[in-house]
Design a protein around this motif. Structure first.
Motif, PDB file in Angstrom:
ATOM      1  N   ASP A 242       0.808  -1.215   0.000  1.00 29.93           N
ATOM      2  CA  ASP A 242       0.000   0.000   0.000  1.00 29.93           C
ATOM      3  C   ASP A 242       0.844   1.268   0.000  1.00 29.93           C
ATOM      4  OD1 ASP A 242       1.037  -0.275   2.522  1.00 29.93           O
ATOM      5  OD2 ASP A 242      -0.827   0.169   3.590  1.00 29.93           O
ATOM      6  N   SER A 244       1.720   3.225  -2.430  1.00 32.46           N
ATOM      7  CA  SER A 244       1.132   4.295  -3.248  1.00 32.46           C
ATOM      8  C   SER A 244      -0.016   4.971  -2.505  1.00 32.46           C
ATOM      9  CB  SER A 244       0.631   3.737  -4.580  1.00 32.46           C
ATOM     10  OG  SER A 244       1.704   3.270  -5.366  1.00 32.46           O
ATOM     11  N   GLU A 245      -0.854   4.180  -1.851  1.00 41.35           N
ATOM     12  CA  GLU A 245      -1.970   4.753  -1.103  1.00 41.35           C
ATOM     13  C   GLU A 245      -1.473   5.576   0.077  1.00 41.35           C
ATOM     14  OE1 GLU A 245      -4.955   1.933  -0.056  1.00 41.35           O
ATOM     15  OE2 GLU A 245      -5.000   1.019  -2.048  1.00 41.35           O
ATOM     16  N   SER A 277      -3.880   5.362 -11.607  1.00 37.38           N
ATOM     17  CA  SER A 277      -4.469   4.275 -12.393  1.00 37.38           C
ATOM     18  C   SER A 277      -5.543   3.489 -11.651  1.00 37.38           C
ATOM     19  CB  SER A 277      -3.366   3.310 -12.858  1.00 37.38           C
ATOM     20  OG  SER A 277      -2.670   2.782 -11.738  1.00 37.38           O
ATOM     21  N   SER A 278      -5.416   3.350 -10.341  1.00 40.87           N
ATOM     22  CA  SER A 278      -6.340   2.499  -9.596  1.00 40.87           C
ATOM     23  C   SER A 278      -7.450   3.321  -8.950  1.00 40.87           C
ATOM     24  CB  SER A 278      -5.589   1.719  -8.509  1.00 40.87           C
ATOM     25  OG  SER A 278      -6.484   1.037  -7.669  1.00 40.87           O
ATOM     26  N   ARG A 279      -8.673   3.137  -9.427  1.00 42.59           N
ATOM     27  CA  ARG A 279      -9.811   3.855  -8.861  1.00 42.59           C
ATOM     28  C   ARG A 279     -10.098   3.395  -7.431  1.00 42.59           C
ATOM     29  NH1 ARG A 279     -10.540   8.484 -11.022  1.00 42.59           N
ATOM     30  NH2 ARG A 279      -8.561   7.638 -11.566  1.00 42.59           N
ATOM     31  N   GLU A 280      -9.893   2.109  -7.158  1.00 45.49           N
ATOM     32  CA  GLU A 280     -10.160   1.603  -5.812  1.00 45.49           C
ATOM     33  C   GLU A 280      -9.178   2.170  -4.803  1.00 45.49           C
ATOM     34  OE1 GLU A 280     -12.744  -0.122  -4.616  1.00 45.49           O
ATOM     35  OE2 GLU A 280     -13.504   0.302  -6.625  1.00 45.49           O
ATOM     36  N   SER A 281      -7.943   2.342  -5.201  1.00 52.22           N
ATOM     37  CA  SER A 281      -6.963   2.965  -4.299  1.00 52.22           C
ATOM     38  C   SER A 281      -7.359   4.409  -4.002  1.00 52.22           C
ATOM     39  CB  SER A 281      -5.570   2.925  -4.927  1.00 52.22           C
ATOM     40  OG  SER A 281      -5.085   1.605  -5.002  1.00 52.22           O
TER      41      SER A 281
END
Length: 497
Positions: A242, A244-245, A277-281
């Motif tokens: 995690d 990036s988050e 790129s990640s919508r969920e993140s």
């Protein structure tokens, strides 16, 4: 050993394993005096079009590189036109060399800096090579070896550079940029030239890379030992899943809380969020930040609405002012977060949380009935209502697909806040009029999506939307007209079953 640099061995664990992987190849191919050539060839490394243009073709000083008078090793670079090119080779166009081989005069005591040549020149192999000559009066035989390389100008050039560096004590002056390190490292790995490997790795550890260079380094890392690749991997490989988050969350908090140029920082972070790129993140990061800011606003309003009067009056007043300022500051942060969530279509959790704030809306009503906030945070009602408007509009437009229960509670809990804000803010400026009208229209649209029985009670509370001139509130007229039209429709037979 694959003479071009793309070695068949996988993860290198140290010089001993590098050397042991080569000994069998030397043993199997020594009968013809050539360095063993495998099916996996070296990386493409390129150069000029004729032997005469090679920079190292001229002999150096006595006992030095390419000195034929003192050399006891002749190494022939066999030029192979069909030699495949590796992923970490140079991508630029390159001329081929129209000749079969290039001979280099070298010295065995220097070549032993390379563990590959050290194994080749060890007693075991020299005895095999010199078994036919036991007469001590005959001078020692010149050792002759072949090394196949791609027949491209830069490949020849880079191989010659590595061979010349065997004669140098100052490798860093020759390996002074990323391009040089990437060109020489595959060959140094091929020849087990540890000093050159260390110099290339040390340079790559210390300087920035382009994106293309990074890809080439990633292709080379499997051929390095764990210790050699440790710092390179640390730069490109996240320690945690995690990471990036965690980075995005830290940037959001810094932009809304700490950065002196808050507007610029917010704009930059907003772009990062849009491009991620990640919508969920993004959803998880924004939900976390939203929850934190909402908690601070709620706590500040709760403490303001239910103060502890046991202390000194001046002290209590100061605390009340602080509570309002805290609510106002974090309310602005909350509005920015809501706008980002709606823009990125990840506001589902925020809408649900906003619809479950009965105690928060009660504290807001108590706070706005008091006149103290007017001189301290006069914009607080507008900030709170803008958050409500953004979320309610996302529901009304279908940007967020909320359940019937969420839609009903959103209007039921926040409609009283809108009504008391209209009544408490006087005189009402044009900005407030526009905000109130937008939220009124949005609430009425949401009410129109509810069952008639639920819509009936909520519409009755909307009478405060009416104005002195009925023609000035068409949205209210339309909402009631719609409800009565539906209510007067003959019941569907199934409703009586």
């Amino acid at each position: 050993m694959n003479s071009g640099g793309v070695m068949k061995k996988k993860q290198r664990t140290g010089s001993n394993s590098r050397l042991s992987s080569v000994l069998a190849e030397i043993d199997s191919s020594y009968n013809d005096g050539t360095l063993a050539e495998g099916s996996h060839k070296s990386p493409s490394l390129r150069r000029s079009s004729s032997h005469s243009l090679l920079p190292f073709s001229a002999p150096s000083s006595a006992g030095g590189f390419n000195d034929a008078a003192t050399a006891d090793v002749i190494l022939s670079l066999v030029l192979d036109q069909q030699y495949p090119l590796a992923d970490f080779s140079e991508a630029s166009s390159d001329a081929t060399v129209d000749q079969s081989e290039i001979q280099i005069h070298l010295h065995s005591h220097v070549l032993r800096r390379s563990k590959y040549f050290a194994a080749l020149l060890s007693d075991r192999w020299q005895q095999q090579n010199e078994s036919s000559s036991n007469n001590p009066e005959i001078p020692p035989k010149i050792h002759r070896y072949n090394l196949t390389v791609p027949a491209t100008t830069s490949s020849i050039n880079h191989h010659l550079t590595v061979l010349q560096l065997l004669y140098s004590d100052d490798l860093f002056s020759s390996i002074d940029n990323v391009s040089a390190a990437l060109n020489l490292l595959p060959i140094a790995l091929e020849l087990l030239f540890e000093d050159c490997i260390k110099a290339c790795v040390k340079l790559l550890e210390a300087v920035p890379w382009s994106e293309d260079e990074e890809e080439k380094i990633l292709n080379l890392i499997p051929f390095l030992s764990d210790e050699e690749s440790k710092e390179l991997l640390a730069r490109v490989s996240p320690v945690r899943r995690d990471s990036s988050e965690e980075m995005l969350h830290g940037l959001i908090l810094s932009a809304i809380h700490n950065h002196p140029n808050m507007a610029f920082a917010k704009a930059f972070v907003a772009k990062l969020l849009r491009d991620f790129s990640s919508r969920e993140s993004i959803r998880r990061v924004l939900d976390k930040a939203f929850e934190k800011s909402l908690r601070v606003v709620k706590q500040s309003l709760e403490e303001y609405s239910s103060p502890d009067f046991r202390g000194d009056h001046n002290e209590t007043e100061a605390i009340q002012r602080l509570n309002l300022h805290t609510a106002m500051t974090n309310g602005k942060h909350l509005l920015w977060l809501v706008e980002r969530m709606i823009e990125l279509r990840v506001a589902d959790t925020a809408v649900m949380a906003w619809s479950e704030q009965a105690s928060f809306t009660a504290d807001l009503q108590r706070a706005f009935r008091d006149d103290a906030w007017r001189n301290i945070v006069p914009s607080l009602p507008a900030v709170v209502l803008r958050c409500t408007t953004r979320l309610a509009n996302a529901v009304a437009t279908g940007n967020i697909l909320a359940t019937k229960q969420v839609r009903m509670k959103l209007v039921r809990d926040w409609l009283p806040v809108l009504i008391i804000c209209k009544d408490s803010v006087s005189p009402m400026g044009p900005n407030h009029k526009s905000l109130y009208l937008e939220l009124e229209e949005t609430f009425l649209r949401i009410i129109s999506t509810l069952p008639l029985s639920d819509a009936q009670g909520l519409l009755q509370q909307c009478l405060s939307f009416s104005t002195r001139n009925v023609d000035d509130c068409p949205h209210l007229v339309s909402a009631f007209s719609t409800w009565f039209r539906r209510a007067n429709r003959p019941p569907h037979p199934e409703s009586f079953e």
